[in-house]
Design a protein around this motif. Sequence first.
Motif, PDB file in Angstrom:
ATOM      1  N   THR A 189      56.752  16.386  71.817  1.00  0.00           N
ATOM      2  CA  THR A 189      56.606  15.556  70.619  1.00  0.00           C
ATOM      3  C   THR A 189      55.167  15.119  70.379  1.00  0.00           C
ATOM      4  N   GLN A 190      54.220  15.518  71.274  1.00  0.00           N
ATOM      5  CA  GLN A 190      52.814  15.129  71.153  1.00  0.00           C
ATOM      6  C   GLN A 190      52.675  13.605  71.069  1.00  0.00           C
ATOM      7  N   THR A 191      53.347  12.927  72.013  1.00  0.00           N
ATOM      8  CA  THR A 191      53.353  11.467  72.034  1.00  0.00           C
ATOM      9  C   THR A 191      52.684  10.968  73.309  1.00  0.00           C
ATOM     10  N   THR A 192      51.805   9.975  73.158  1.00  0.00           N
ATOM     11  CA  THR A 192      51.159   9.318  74.290  1.00  0.00           C
ATOM     12  C   THR A 192      51.556   7.849  74.286  1.00  0.00           C
ATOM     13  N   VAL A 193      52.032   7.363  75.447  1.00  0.00           N
ATOM     14  CA  VAL A 193      52.516   5.986  75.569  1.00  0.00           C
ATOM     15  C   VAL A 193      51.796   5.334  76.733  1.00  0.00           C
TER      16      VAL A 193
ATOM     17  N   ALA B 240      50.907  -2.870  74.876  1.00  0.00           N
ATOM     18  CA  ALA B 240      51.637  -1.620  74.647  1.00  0.00           C
ATOM     19  C   ALA B 240      50.914  -0.828  73.567  1.00  0.00           C
ATOM     20  N   ASN B 241      50.760   0.470  73.804  1.00  0.00           N
ATOM     21  CA  ASN B 241      50.076   1.341  72.848  1.00  0.00           C
ATOM     22  C   ASN B 241      50.810   2.664  72.753  1.00  0.00           C
ATOM     23  N   VAL B 242      50.941   3.162  71.528  1.00  0.00           N
ATOM     24  CA  VAL B 242      51.599   4.446  71.267  1.00  0.00           C
ATOM     25  C   VAL B 242      50.700   5.266  70.357  1.00  0.00           C
ATOM     26  N   GLN B 243      50.498   6.531  70.712  1.00  0.00           N
ATOM     27  CA  GLN B 243      49.754   7.456  69.857  1.00  0.00           C
ATOM     28  C   GLN B 243      50.638   8.660  69.572  1.00  0.00           C
ATOM     29  N   GLN B 244      50.830   8.957  68.294  1.00  0.00           N
ATOM     30  CA  GLN B 244      51.706  10.046  67.884  1.00  0.00           C
ATOM     31  C   GLN B 244      50.961  10.997  66.951  1.00  0.00           C
ATOM     32  N   LEU B 245      51.119  12.295  67.198  1.00  0.00           N
ATOM     33  CA  LEU B 245      50.527  13.323  66.349  1.00  0.00           C
ATOM     34  C   LEU B 245      51.595  13.909  65.440  1.00  0.00           C
TER      35      LEU B 245
END
Length: 813
Positions: free
Chosen positions: A555-559, A587-592
């Motif tokens: 899912t190209q997700t970084t948590v 808390a940090n979320v990065q989504q492509l």
Amino acid sequence: MIIILIMLCWVAGYTQVNKPDLSRPANSLLSSVKNKATAVKDSAKSSTNNLLHQSPVAPQPVKVSHAVDTTAPKKAPVINADAEPEADEPTTFFIERRDCKAIIKTPIYAYIYVPVEREPVKLMEPAKPARIPFLQVHGNVMYNVNYYSNIDTPYNEQNIYQHTVQTYLDVTVKGKYPMRLYLTNRFTNSKLFRNFSDLNLNYNNTQFTQKIKAQVREQFLANLPSPKAPDSLKNELDETLKKLRLLDAWVKNPGLLQKLVEAKEKELRDSLARLAGKPDTSYRLPGATLLLDSQLAKLDIDTSNIEAAYNKRKQQVDSLQARVVALQKMIKAAKGQSQESVNKVLREIDQAKSPATLKEIMEENHVEDTVLPKGYKTLMAIRSFGVGRSVVNYSELSAKNISVNGFQAEYNPDAYYALATGSVDYRFRDFIVKGPKQSGQYLTVLRYGRGLKDGNNIIFTWFGGRRQLYNAGTVDTLQNTSVQTPSSALMGFTIEGNYKLTKNINLTAEVAKSSYPVYAKDSSGKNSLSAQMLEMSNRHNEAYSFKADGFFPKTQTTVRGTFKRMGANFQSFSTFTDGSAQTAWSANVQQLFFKRQLTLMLGANTNDFSNPFIGSQYKSTTVFKSIQATWRRNRWPVMSVGYFPSSQITKLGDGVYRENLFYTLTGNVTHSYKVNQVMMNSVGVYTQFYNRSTDSGFVYFNTKNLLLSQSAFINQLTLQTNASGAFNQDYKLYTVEGRAAYNLNKYLMVGAGVKYNYQTTYNIEQLGYSAETTFQIPKLGQIQFSAEKGFIPGMNKQLVPNNTGRATYFKTF
């Protein structure tokens, strides 16, 4: 009479021949004349001699470095290269007309002899290895001086000079061992900014490790044998192709095809003859049939049943063709598997995190370590080594992002060892702003663990030293200059564990216990730091931390998430102590999205109690939120928008500062493109501050700002135009600016600019200007000068003139 004439002609021709030439076997001028024109032998010989004497071919001496066999003739070159005969063709022909209807062409083979000069053979001496100096030094040196007629709000100083001298050196010892050296000295006439001199000498582990891995890769690739599976399949393919060519030639033989046609025609005629009751006599001549049959018999063709033999061989051809295709696919697959195995080993070498792992890979692939420098295992295991100014960043509950002037080292072969000791400039802000009169700070950290630092491990940390108390940065010492900000001795330990659930998911947990602050009463009567640290019945001096990092490729997700809980009496070099229990999380979320074209980042966090300048009204229940989105697509403008907290330091008095937090909304668009072969760049930036006048000394509180910029790069000329506006509840400020820079040549650049400001309500118009130049002096370095007459916000909501200047010298070597 005829016999007598022939004998006389033979005797006359024999007397004209040079007998030594006859003894030379390579000087034959007539090749096949005896079989074709015996009657004209004498005339052909004499004509050939005349032709050779008149030939444009002339012997030329040639020098060669090695002996050449001169007994073998060498053909004379022909002037017309396009008409040059093949190796088995005659050089020319002698044409003789025998009668009115007969012409004889006699082939002539001409040869020349090349004389040989022997020259002594020069022995090539092996190249001597290049001498490697004991020290190789590369780097740069820089001197920079800045001038400000006024310091920007919220500070208030005039005519400030700030000088910086800096040297960066890459030093390689014996061509193998890399080191780095930083020298920095900054001094100023300002009372706000501190003077300091720094020295940092550290071992460059990254460069050394990359060099070692590059040598291992080269040795591994050099030792690779030829793959066995592709070779065996290649041999089988060659044999199959050979058989296929023979059978294909057999099937496509013209005689065989003619025989098939004739056989079918004969069968048709025979059937018609049987119906008519008459034999077929028109097939073909018996002699021709016998001749064709004899030729086919040499090809192992059964003429009695030629069609069946042909069909059988045709099936064999089809089978071999299918086998060839299969073998080619197998070879391609085998080569792919072989290359994949090589790539796998190369990836393992690049990802090796310890000398032990690299050694295992070398042993598995038969790579010797004799080409590697001595002590490479030890040097690869040294993660960091520094003397002078360095950064200590160990764990959340011991020491994190601390600037230490002293010694720091990390060693991690299999077990993990670390040591750091020295004086402390608490965080990096002390480099910029002077704090109040404070007692000195220092720390000592010892670490030991099992496992690799970047892998699964468990690490024990002990820390001790002296540090400033909470709110030390906000104590006003003007009222009592003899009072120093108190400091507190502390001691503590932590146990930290790192575990990788998968390749992309990592968990970190840490527990800690420390001594009490000086203001806390010890109910047990224990006064020593170690006794306080080891008092297990007291839970107020404990802390806990948990951190998780994960990346999900599908899912190209970084948590990323963190949580900290600190007791009221816990203290360390990572947080400030305020006498109350503290809880902090983030808390940090990065989504492509859209094939990595859109990047969306969401974040939320509470106060982490790591900043002494933030007011105490920000409790751990206050949540700071942030969001940012960025769009990148080829040939499209890059667009970004974000909403996140910002801060500003305000000077309240001599030695008293305060940092205010507020939210900021920003958006920008950047696009680079060409118009009629001219490179262009367009930028648009929007900023809005969500603060109040009580939050900041900044004049433009709660202000909206818009900036538009356009640049054009025309050969050596750079043009830039800026237009901006700032809008708040009191007035509007408009600014228009134009700048130009031109490279006269590779040694000189000049530039200038004009800036117009208009402020409504006060109806103030002000004009500023700027100039800059750069000199590139060969072997000396680069010198830059710049000056600007500008304006900055004043405390009375009006623009105040501000002159700035800068001079820089930079040299790379």
